[in-house]
Design a protein around this motif. Structure first.
Motif, PDB file in Angstrom:
ATOM      1  N   THR A   4       3.130  10.859   5.380  1.00 54.04           N
ATOM      2  CA  THR A   4       1.924  10.086   5.682  1.00 54.04           C
ATOM      3  C   THR A   4       1.707   9.037   4.605  1.00 54.04           C
ATOM      4  OG1 THR A   4       0.926  11.996   6.767  1.00 54.04           O
ATOM      5  CG2 THR A   4      -0.544  10.212   6.114  1.00 54.04           C
ATOM      6  N   HIS A   5       1.446   7.818   5.060  1.00 53.33           N
ATOM      7  CA  HIS A   5       1.103   6.763   4.101  1.00 53.33           C
ATOM      8  C   HIS A   5      -0.310   7.015   3.583  1.00 53.33           C
ATOM      9  CE1 HIS A   5       0.280   2.768   2.455  1.00 53.33           C
ATOM     10  NE2 HIS A   5       1.587   2.567   2.469  1.00 53.33           N
ATOM     11  N   PRO A   6      -0.562   6.832   2.261  1.00 52.75           N
ATOM     12  CA  PRO A   6      -1.903   7.137   1.719  1.00 52.75           C
ATOM     13  C   PRO A   6      -3.018   6.333   2.356  1.00 52.75           C
ATOM     14  CG  PRO A   6      -0.499   6.031   0.086  1.00 52.75           C
ATOM     15  CD  PRO A   6       0.382   6.441   1.199  1.00 52.75           C
ATOM     16  N   HIS A   7      -2.733   5.112   2.854  1.00 45.74           N
ATOM     17  CA  HIS A   7      -3.777   4.319   3.499  1.00 45.74           C
ATOM     18  C   HIS A   7      -4.231   4.945   4.808  1.00 45.74           C
ATOM     19  CE1 HIS A   7      -2.578   0.309   1.335  1.00 45.74           C
ATOM     20  NE2 HIS A   7      -2.870   1.288   0.502  1.00 45.74           N
ATOM     21  N   VAL A  31       1.353  13.592   2.154  1.00 50.04           N
ATOM     22  CA  VAL A  31       0.989  12.214   1.815  1.00 50.04           C
ATOM     23  C   VAL A  31       1.945  11.702   0.740  1.00 50.04           C
ATOM     24  CG1 VAL A  31      -0.819  10.688   0.946  1.00 50.04           C
ATOM     25  CG2 VAL A  31      -1.419  12.656   2.375  1.00 50.04           C
ATOM     26  N   MET A  32       2.491  10.524   0.960  1.00 50.12           N
ATOM     27  CA  MET A  32       3.392   9.922  -0.019  1.00 50.12           C
ATOM     28  C   MET A  32       2.615   9.463  -1.250  1.00 50.12           C
ATOM     29  SD  MET A  32       6.012   7.664   2.336  1.00 50.12           S
ATOM     30  CE  MET A  32       4.796   7.017   3.476  1.00 50.12           C
ATOM     31  N   ASP A  33       3.243   9.594  -2.405  1.00 51.55           N
ATOM     32  CA  ASP A  33       2.635   9.073  -3.628  1.00 51.55           C
ATOM     33  C   ASP A  33       2.638   7.552  -3.588  1.00 51.55           C
ATOM     34  OD1 ASP A  33       2.248  11.611  -4.682  1.00 51.55           O
ATOM     35  OD2 ASP A  33       4.267  11.664  -5.530  1.00 51.55           O
ATOM     36  N   ASN A  34       1.543   6.987  -4.064  1.00 49.83           N
ATOM     37  CA  ASN A  34       1.431   5.520  -4.080  1.00 49.83           C
ATOM     38  C   ASN A  34       2.145   4.989  -5.329  1.00 49.83           C
ATOM     39  OD1 ASN A  34       0.747   2.930  -3.431  1.00 49.83           O
ATOM     40  ND2 ASN A  34      -1.411   3.130  -3.926  1.00 49.83           N
ATOM     41  N   ASP A  35       3.461   5.044  -5.310  1.00 53.44           N
ATOM     42  CA  ASP A  35       4.256   4.690  -6.482  1.00 53.44           C
ATOM     43  C   ASP A  35       5.257   3.597  -6.132  1.00 53.44           C
ATOM     44  OD1 ASP A  35       5.990   6.057  -4.873  1.00 53.44           O
ATOM     45  OD2 ASP A  35       6.345   7.714  -6.267  1.00 53.44           O
ATOM     46  N   SER A  36       6.195   3.385  -7.024  1.00 54.98           N
ATOM     47  CA  SER A  36       7.170   2.311  -6.825  1.00 54.98           C
ATOM     48  C   SER A  36       8.110   2.610  -5.666  1.00 54.98           C
ATOM     49  CB  SER A  36       7.980   2.100  -8.108  1.00 54.98           C
ATOM     50  OG  SER A  36       8.569   3.304  -8.533  1.00 54.98           O
ATOM     51  N   LEU A  37       8.377   3.889  -5.388  1.00 57.06           N
ATOM     52  CA  LEU A  37       9.223   4.230  -4.244  1.00 57.06           C
ATOM     53  C   LEU A  37       8.577   3.785  -2.945  1.00 57.06           C
ATOM     54  CD1 LEU A  37      11.559   5.625  -2.780  1.00 57.06           C
ATOM     55  CD2 LEU A  37      10.295   7.780  -2.987  1.00 57.06           C
ATOM     56  N   LEU A  38       7.300   4.089  -2.788  1.00 57.75           N
ATOM     57  CA  LEU A  38       6.598   3.690  -1.565  1.00 57.75           C
ATOM     58  C   LEU A  38       6.577   2.173  -1.437  1.00 57.75           C
ATOM     59  CD1 LEU A  38       4.903   4.308   0.918  1.00 57.75           C
ATOM     60  CD2 LEU A  38       2.887   4.446  -0.555  1.00 57.75           C
ATOM     61  N   PHE A  39       6.341   1.479  -2.533  1.00 62.96           N
ATOM     62  CA  PHE A  39       6.328   0.019  -2.460  1.00 62.96           C
ATOM     63  C   PHE A  39       7.697  -0.517  -2.063  1.00 62.96           C
ATOM     64  CE2 PHE A  39       6.733  -4.250  -4.147  1.00 62.96           C
ATOM     65  CZ  PHE A  39       5.539  -4.839  -3.738  1.00 62.96           C
ATOM     66  N   GLU A  69      -5.478  -1.808   2.517  1.00 65.55           N
ATOM     67  CA  GLU A  69      -6.194  -0.729   1.845  1.00 65.55           C
ATOM     68  C   GLU A  69      -7.706  -0.879   2.024  1.00 65.55           C
ATOM     69  OE1 GLU A  69      -6.296   1.478  -2.522  1.00 65.55           O
ATOM     70  OE2 GLU A  69      -5.523  -0.564  -2.340  1.00 65.55           O
ATOM     71  N   GLU A  70      -8.187  -2.103   1.961  1.00 65.04           N
ATOM     72  CA  GLU A  70      -9.622  -2.346   2.159  1.00 65.04           C
ATOM     73  C   GLU A  70     -10.032  -2.054   3.594  1.00 65.04           C
ATOM     74  OE1 GLU A  70     -13.476  -3.713   0.826  1.00 65.04           O
ATOM     75  OE2 GLU A  70     -11.655  -3.147  -0.242  1.00 65.04           O
ATOM     76  N   LEU A  71      -9.223  -2.498   4.538  1.00 63.48           N
ATOM     77  CA  LEU A  71      -9.574  -2.314   5.943  1.00 63.48           C
ATOM     78  C   LEU A  71      -9.334  -0.885   6.413  1.00 63.48           C
ATOM     79  CD1 LEU A  71      -8.222  -5.634   7.523  1.00 63.48           C
ATOM     80  CD2 LEU A  71     -10.526  -5.088   6.754  1.00 63.48           C
ATOM     81  N   SER A  72      -8.515  -0.131   5.701  1.00 68.79           N
ATOM     82  CA  SER A  72      -8.273   1.249   6.113  1.00 68.79           C
ATOM     83  C   SER A  72      -9.503   2.132   5.920  1.00 68.79           C
ATOM     84  CB  SER A  72      -7.090   1.831   5.328  1.00 68.79           C
ATOM     85  OG  SER A  72      -7.399   1.892   3.941  1.00 68.79           O
ATOM     86  N   GLU A  73     -10.504   1.644   5.167  1.00 75.09           N
ATOM     87  CA  GLU A  73     -11.746   2.391   5.025  1.00 75.09           C
ATOM     88  C   GLU A  73     -12.681   2.162   6.211  1.00 75.09           C
ATOM     89  OE1 GLU A  73     -12.486   4.620   2.795  1.00 75.09           O
ATOM     90  OE2 GLU A  73     -10.576   4.362   1.751  1.00 75.09           O
ATOM     91  N   LEU A  74     -12.262   1.288   7.133  1.00 77.22           N
ATOM     92  CA  LEU A  74     -13.030   1.061   8.361  1.00 77.22           C
ATOM     93  C   LEU A  74     -12.472   1.944   9.463  1.00 77.22           C
ATOM     94  CD1 LEU A  74     -13.295  -2.842   8.371  1.00 77.22           C
ATOM     95  CD2 LEU A  74     -14.978  -1.193   7.529  1.00 77.22           C
ATOM     96  N   LEU A  83       3.911  -1.386  11.210  1.00 76.77           N
ATOM     97  CA  LEU A  83       5.039  -1.172  10.296  1.00 76.77           C
ATOM     98  C   LEU A  83       4.879   0.149   9.551  1.00 76.77           C
ATOM     99  CD1 LEU A  83       6.677  -3.780   7.982  1.00 76.77           C
ATOM    100  CD2 LEU A  83       5.778  -1.715   6.962  1.00 76.77           C
ATOM    101  N   ILE A  84       3.661   0.430   9.081  1.00 71.94           N
ATOM    102  CA  ILE A  84       3.429   1.657   8.326  1.00 71.94           C
ATOM    103  C   ILE A  84       3.607   2.879   9.227  1.00 71.94           C
ATOM    104  CG2 ILE A  84       1.630   2.996   7.185  1.00 71.94           C
ATOM    105  CD1 ILE A  84       0.632   0.495   5.889  1.00 71.94           C
ATOM    106  N   LEU A  85       3.148   2.781  10.455  1.00 74.10           N
ATOM    107  CA  LEU A  85       3.316   3.900  11.388  1.00 74.10           C
ATOM    108  C   LEU A  85       4.794   4.179  11.647  1.00 74.10           C
ATOM    109  CD1 LEU A  85       0.451   3.081  13.911  1.00 74.10           C
ATOM    110  CD2 LEU A  85       0.522   4.988  12.285  1.00 74.10           C
ATOM    111  N   GLN A  86       5.579   3.121  11.759  1.00 72.69           N
ATOM    112  CA  GLN A  86       7.012   3.299  11.969  1.00 72.69           C
ATOM    113  C   GLN A  86       7.660   3.904  10.722  1.00 72.69           C
ATOM    114  OE1 GLN A  86      10.326   0.136  11.959  1.00 72.69           O
ATOM    115  NE2 GLN A  86       9.711   0.207  14.102  1.00 72.69           N
TER     116      GLN A  86
END
Length: 1016
Positions: free
Chosen positions: A170-173, A87-95, A136-141, A159-162
Motif C-alpha cells: 500500500t502506498h502511504p498516501h 504500507v510502504m515506507d516513504n523512503d528513497s526506494l518508494l520514490f 499528498e495534500e489531496l489524499s487528505e480529501l 499510477l499509484i494504484l497500478q
C-alpha cells in the motif's frame, strides 16, 4: 455481525476541558485505579503520549501501551487488524519506484499537461516531487474530487494504484483511503477496538483533515468516542478540533462508561488564562530582549538559577529549535545536561559531507578542482586511504608508491592554472605527465614526488570511472611515468557505482574516523545506513524488475536520494527534566517551568506551506481554502503553553525592531495591556537570585530596564556585556557562567587595572595583549633627526632603538642627494639634518631585534635561536619578508597559512616564475648548472651556443610551449597573458603552435632576451 454504513448514527460526545492540562485529573485517577482499563486514549502527539506514560509509570508498574495511541498509531493498528497489504515506507526506494513508473508513463504521453515526449527530453525528478506533494495534500480529501485545473494528479492516482498491484503493498498516501473503504465493508470489530467500552480523544489543535474526520466517524459507529476539547472561539483557534459539531455533554448526557466527574466550564473568564492556569496559580513573567539573539543565553541563565534552587521539570519552547540545535546542545553541555535535540538527517552528519564530496568529484564547475582533491586527501571526517594501491609495484623503483603529495598538486594548480570544471581531469593528467622538477630543487626527490602523485591520480581516475564520463574515457588510457618514462601499473577500472561504493567504504580509515568524532557522534552509523539502504534498494528493484542505478548521474542521484530521504533513529541520550521543543511538539505537555524562548516573528512564521498548483482559487474550488490555519494552530498552542506550568517566563523581542514577537504572542501581550495586567508581568521569578540583577554587582547577568522615565521598576533584561563609567574612565563588564566568560572577565579586570579573580591561561597571552602598546611606545620614543641640531648626524648606533625606517631618507630627491656629508666624523651614519630636509642615510636594515629582557615577550615578537635552514631564497620569499616580517614568519617558517585557492587569472607568481624558469633554461643550455656552484670563468650569452636572438627566441618558445599550456587556451585570461608575456594574442600563439606562422622576438620575454644578449 458488524455492518457499517454512512447512514448509521455516530456515538459521539464532546466535553469541555481547560487549556493547559491535556489529561484531566479524573482521567488520570481512573487510569491509575484501573490499570487494565478498557478505554482507548488518543493523544495529539508522540511527545504528549510519552509524557503521559512516564507520569503513569510513577504509579503503575505495568502499562498496556496499546491503549495509549496517537491518530497515526490508531489508523496503523486498524490497518493491520483488517489484514490490508503492508504500507510502504516513504523512503528513497518508494520514490525510485514512483519516479521510474512516472517516467515511463510520461514518455507514453499520459501526462500531456506536464510533459511532451520529444527527442532528448527526460522526465525530471523535480516534476515527480511536485506531483507527490500535490497528491499528498489531496489524499487528505475524501475522493473523488472535482478540479478543472488538474495538472495530472488523477493519472498519478491511477499510477499509484497500478504500482500497489505490482508491489502488493500500500502506498502511504492511500492508506487512509483503503482503510476507510475496508471499514465500510468489514463484518467484525477490529481487534484494536474489541473489548473497549469507548475511545477518549484528547484535545487536538485545529483541525482534523477530512479523511481523519471520516475515519473517526466510522470508528464512532463501531464504538463510542468521547472527545475532550478546549473551549473558546473556533474562528480564532482557541477551540480544539472536533469530529462533529455536537452539543457539549452535561452531567445527564455524559456517557455511562466514563467515571463520574465534575465538568469544566464551557467558557473561560479570561481569554488567555484557563481554569487549569487558575488552579495551578500560574504566574507570567516577561523578560525584555533588546536583541533576539540573546534568547538562548538568557534562557540558559534562567535554567542555571532554577536548577540551583529548585528541583523540577523544564520545557523550553523555541520555534526554531531545529535550526538552533547546535547552539542549545553546546550551552546545555556547559551545564552538564544532555540536549534532546538530535539531527536525524543524514546530510547534516560530517561523514556524509565527505561522502558527498567524493561522490561529486566530477560534477559541476568545481569538478576535479584542487580543493576537491585536497578534501578527498585531507578530510578527517571521511578519511579515505586506498590501501589496495600499496600492492602495486613500480617497475623501476620498488620503493615508489602511488600516494598524493598535496604541495605538488597545489603548485601545478597555481603554476599551470589547472582549475576545476569540464576538462579539468584531462588537464591534470596531461600536466602531471610532462611535469619536471623546478629549477634549484632537490631533483631526485621531486622526480619521485611528481611521479607518485601522477600514479595516484591515474588510479583515482580508474576508481571514479563509473561516476564521471571524463574519468570513464581517461581510464582506458595507459600512463607513463613523468620521471621514469615507464608504463605505470594500474588497478582495473571500476565497473559500476555499487563497486565504487564498496571500494570507498573499504578504503575508509574507521579508526581515524572514530578518533576524530565527538562523543555521541553518529558519523559512522550514518555511513552504515547509506550502505545498507543502497544494497536493500538494489535487491528490491531487482526483484520488481525495475532499472538499477548503475553509473554516472543515475547512481549519483540515487545516493543523494538515499541521503535526503533516510533518517537516523532518534537518539535516546537526553536529560529527563529538561526538553527543548517547538510549540507544536510541546503542545499537550506540562512542566514546573515553561520558558517561551524563541517565539519571535522570524522563528515562528504563520505562513502556510506552499503546495504546487494549489493557488487560492484552486483551494476554494476544492473546499480546502484555510489560509488562517497556521495562526489558529499557533493561538491554540500558545494558550496551552501559557497555562501548562506554575511559572511561565516569556522572552519578549518587542524592543528588537528587526524581529518582534510572533502574531499570537503580540496579541497576548496587547490583551494584557487592555485588561491592565501588563505591568504585573514585571515581577521577577522567585528562582532568579537577587545578586544577579543588583546594581552593586558589576558582572550581573540581568539588568532592570525602563522604557519610560515614569516607571518605578524596570523589566528584567539580559546584560551580556556593558560599559560603566568610573574615575578611571569607561570599564567593560562581562556576565555569564561559561569558562570563556570568566576568562574575559579576568582579562577586562587586568585591562582596567583591577584585581583578577583567576590566573591567566598563559603568560604568553599577557605578552601578546601588551605587544601593541609596547610597539607604539617604542615608535614614539625612537631616535630621529628632531632630537639633534642642524648640521649634526644621526648616529649609526641609533638603529639599535629603532622600530621603523620610515623617517629616514633612503630614496633621496635630487636636492637631498646633493647635500654635502663629507664632514662626517663617523661612517656609516643615518643622515645629516639640514635646514629643510635630511641627507641620505645608509640603510640600517635589518634592524636589530628588540631586547625587552623578558623571555616570554621575546618569543611573542618572533626572536628565536632556531636556525632558518632555507637553501634558496626566491624573489617572492624575500618580498614577503620586506612586506611584513611577522606575516612571512608565520607563513614561511611556521607554515601557519591557509591553503591557497586558484583564481580565474594567472597568479603573478606563476607569471614571474615562468620568466625566471625561461632564463634558467637558457642558462642550462648555455652550460651552467642552475643551483650549483658559482663558475669562476663566466662566459657571456653572446659567446655561447645561443649566440643569436633567433636561437634564444626559439629555445624560449619551445620551453614556454611545454611548461605554459595555459597560454594556448581560448579564453580572455590566455589572451591578456599572451599579450603580457609574448606581445601577441592567444589566436596568434595558437597559429604558431600549429606551425602556420613564425613569431618574432617581442613582448616581455623578447625584451629580456635582447637584454641578456647585450651583456658582455
Amino acid at each position: 455481525m458488524l455492518h457499517i454504513s454512512e447512514d448509521n448514527p455516530s456515538m459521539l460526545s464532546v466535553e469541555p476541558i481547560a487549556s493547559g492540562r491535556l489529561i484531566p485529573d479524573w482521567l488520570v485517577t481512573d487510569l491509575i485505579i484501573n490499570p487494565n482499563t478498557n478505554k482507548l486514549i488518543i493523544y495529539p502527539s508522540e511527545n504528549a503520549r510519552r509524557a503521559c506514560l512516564a507520569k503513569l509509570s510513577e504509579h503503575i508498574s505495568s502499562i498496556d501501551t496499546s491503549k495509549h495511541l496517537t491518530l497515526k498509531r490508531l489508523f496503523s493498528s486498524l490497518f493491520l487488524d483488517l489484514r490490508l497489504p503492508n504500507v510502504m515506507d516513504n523512503d528513497s526506494l518508494l520514490f525510485s519506484l514512483v519516479h521510474q513508473t512516472m517516467a515511463r508513463w510520461a514518455n507514453a504521453g499520459k501526462f500531456p499537461l506536464m510533459f511532451t515526449a520529444a527527442e532528448g527530453r527526460k522526465w525530471s525528478e523535480f516534476k515527480t516531487e511536485r506531483l507527490l506533494q500535490l497528491h499528498e495534500e489531496l489524499s487528505e480529501l475524501k475522493s473523488p474530487w472535482n478540479w478543472d485545473n488538474d495538472p495530472g494528479v488523477k493519472e498519478f492516482r491511477s499510477l499509484i494504484l497500478q504500482l500497489e498491484k505490482r508491489t502488493k503493498k500500500t502506498h502511504p498516501h492511500l492508506m487512509k483511503q483503503h482503510l476507510y473503504e475496508k471499514l465500510l465493508t468489514c463484518d467484525e470489530i477490529p481487534f484494536t477496538l474489541k473489548g473497549l467500552s469507548g475511545v477518549i480523544v484528547l484535545d487536538h489543535s485545529p483541525e482534523f483533515s477530512e479523511m481523519d474526520r471520516e475515519l473517526l466517524n466510522l470508528v464512532s459507529k463501531i464504538i463510542p468516542i468521547h472527545q475532550l476539547c478546549n473551549t473558546g472561539s473556533f474562528r480564532l483557534g482557541f477551540h480544539g478540533a472536533y469530529i462533529q459539531d455536537v452539543e457539549w455533554s452535561t452531567e445527564k448526557t455524559l456517557p455511562i462508561w466514563l467515571p463520574a466527574h465534575e465538568l469544566s466550564p464551557e467558557v473561560d473568564e479570561l481569554e488567555w488564562k484557563s481554569d487549569a492556569g487558575v488552579e495551578k496559580a500560574t504566574t507570567w513573567h516577561r523578560i525584555s530582549l533588546e536583541r533576539k539573539e540573546h534568547h538562548i543565553s538568557s534562557t540558559i541563565e534562567l535554567v542555571t538559577d532554577y536548577l540551583t534552587t529548585t528541583q523540577g521539570s523544564i520545557i523550553i519552547v523555541d520555534a526554531a529549535a531545529d535550526k538552533n540545535q547546535n547552539f542549545w546542545a553546546a550551552r546545555l553541555n556547559d551545564l552538564g545536561l544532555l540536549c534532546n535535540l538530535h539531527s536525524n538527517r543524514l546530510r547534516e552528519q560530517s561523514s556524509i559531507a565527505g561522502l558527498l564530496n567524493a561522490l561529486n568529484m566530477g560534477e559541476g564547475l568545481e569538478s576535479w578542482s584542487f580543493n576537491k582533491l585536497r578534501r578527498l586527501v585531507e578530510n578527517t571526517s571521511f578519511p579515505v586511504k586506498f590501501s589496495q594501491l600499496s600492492k602495486l609495484t613500480h617497475p623501476m623503483f620498488p620503493d615508489w608508491k602511488p600516494i598524493p603529495h598535496l604541495d605538488i598538486l597545489q603548485n601545478i594548480s597555481l603554476n599551470f592554472h589547472v582549475l576545476g570544471g569540464p576538462g579539468a581531469l584531462e588537464r591534470w593528467t596531461y600536466t602531471l605527465s610532462i611535469a619536471k622538477p623546478p629549477l634549484g630543487s632537490d631533483e631526485e626527490l621531486m622526480k619521485q614526488r611528481y611521479e607518485e602523485t601522477q600514479w595516484w591520480l591515474a588510479n583515482v581516475v580508474r576508481i571514479w570511472a563509473p561516476l564521471c564520463h571524463e574519468s570513464s574515457e581517461l581510464s582506458k588510457r595507459e600512463h607513463f611515468g613523468c620521471s621514469s618514462a615507464v608504463k605505470l601499473p594500474l588497478t582495473e577500472p571500476v565497473k559500476d557505482g555499487t563497486e565504487w561504493l564498496n571500494i570507498i567504504f573499504q578504503a575508509l580509515d574507521l579508526a581515524k574516523l572514530a578518533g576524530h568524532e565527538a562523543k555521541f557522534s553518529r558519523a559512522i552509523p550514518a555511513l552504515q545506513m547509506v550502505y545498507e539502504e543502497h544494497h536493500r534498494i538494489l535487491r528490491e528493484l531487482n526483484q520488481l524488475e525495475f532499472d538499477l542505478p548503475a553509473d554516472f548521474d543515475k547512481f549519483i542521484k540515487h545516493i543523494l536520494r538515499i541521503i535526503d530521504k533516510t533518517e537516523l533513529p532518534s537518539g535516546r541520550t537526553e536529560s529527563q527534566d529538561i526538553a527543548i521543543l517547538t510549540p507544536e511538539q510541546a503542545f499537550g505537555m506540562e512542566a514546573d517551568l515553561v520558558i517561551l524562548s524563541g517565539l519571535d516573528a522570524e522563528s515562528w512564521s504563520m505562513k502556510a506551506p506552499k503546495v504546487p498548483w494549489l493557488d487560492t482559487e484552486s483551494r476554494l474550488k476544492l473546499g480546502i481554502l484555510n489560509q488562517d490555519i497556521e495562526i489558529r494552530k499557533a493561538r491554540h498552542h500558545l494558550k496551552h503553553l501559557l497555562n501548562a506550568a506554575k511559572v511561565v517566563v516569556i522572552l519578549d523581542t518587542t524592543s528588537d525592531d528587526a524581529a518582534g514577537p510572533c502574531a499570537p504572542l503580540a496579541e497576548f501581550l496587547q490583551y494584557q495591556k487592555n485588561i491592565q495586567q501588563f505591568q504585573s508581568m514585571k515581577k521577577i521569578p522567585s528562582f532568579v537570585k537577587s545578586e544577579n540583577y543588583h546594581v552593586d554587582n558589576s558582572d550581573r547577568p540581568w539588568d532592570l530596564s525602563t522604557s519610560h522615565k515614569t516607571e518605578l521598576r524596570g523589566w528584567l533584561t539580559p546584560r551580556p556585556f556593558s560599559m560603566t563609567m568610573s574615575t578611571q574612565g569607561a570599564i567593560g563588564n562581562r556576565s555569564g557562567d561559561r569558562g570563556r566568560d570568566a576568562i574575559q572577565r579576568a582579562g577586562l579586570k587586568l585591562v582596567n587595572n583591577q584585581e583578577a579573580n583567576r590566573a591567566p591561561i598563559s603568560l604568553t597571552n599577557l605578552a601578546k595583549a601588551h605587544e601593541f602598546e609596547i610597539y607604539n611606545d617604542r615608535l614614539k620614543r625612537q631616535p630621529s633627526h628632531k632630537t639633534i641640531k642642524r648640521g649634526e648626524y644621526l648616529a649609526w648606533e641609533s638603529r639599535n632603538f629603532m622600530v621603523s625606517v620610515d623617517n629616514l631618507t633612503l630614496r633621496p630627491s635630487q636636492s637631498q642627494a646633493e647635500m654635502v656629508t663629507t664632514d662626517s666624523k663617523s661612517w656609516p651614519h643615518l643622515g645629516k639634518k639640514g635646514s629643510r630636509s635630511n641627507s641620505p642615510a645608509i640603510d640600517p636594515r635589518p634592524l636589530p631585534p628588540f631586547d625587552s629582557g623578558s623571555t616570554i615577550f621575546q618569543s611573542v615578537i618572533g626572536q628565536t635561536s632556531q636556525n632558518l635552514n632555507q637553501k634558496f631564497w626566491s624573489a617572492s620569499r624575500i618580498q614577503s619578508w620586506l612586506r611584513c616580517p611577522r606575516g612571512a614568519w608565520l607563513e614561511k617558517h611556521l607554515l601557519a597559512n591557509q591553503p591557497e585557492d586558484s583564481t580565474e587569472d594567472i597568479d603573478s607568481r606563476t607569471r614571474g616564475l615562468l620568466v625566471h624558469e625561461v632564463l634558467g633554461h637558457i642558462l642550462q643550455q648555455h652550460g651552467l648548472t642552475v643551483g650549483g656552484q658559482t663558475t669562476s670563468l663566466p662566459v657571456p650569452i653572446s659567446q655561447g651556443k645561443l649566440d643569436t636572438i633567433e636561437k634564444l627566441w626559439h629555445t624560449s618558445l619551445k620551453f614556454i610551449e611545454q611548461n605554459a599550456p595555459w597560454l594556448a587556451r581560448k579564453n580572455a585570461v590566455a589572451h591578456h597573458r599572451c599579450r603580457d608575456m609574448l606581445g601577441i594574442d592567444s589566436k596568434t600563439w595558437q597559429q604558431h603552435l600549429a606551425g602556420e606562422i613564425i613569431l618574432q622576438p617581442i613582448g616581455r620575454i623578447g625584451r629580456m632576451l635582447e637584454a641578456e644578449l647585450a651583456l658582455t
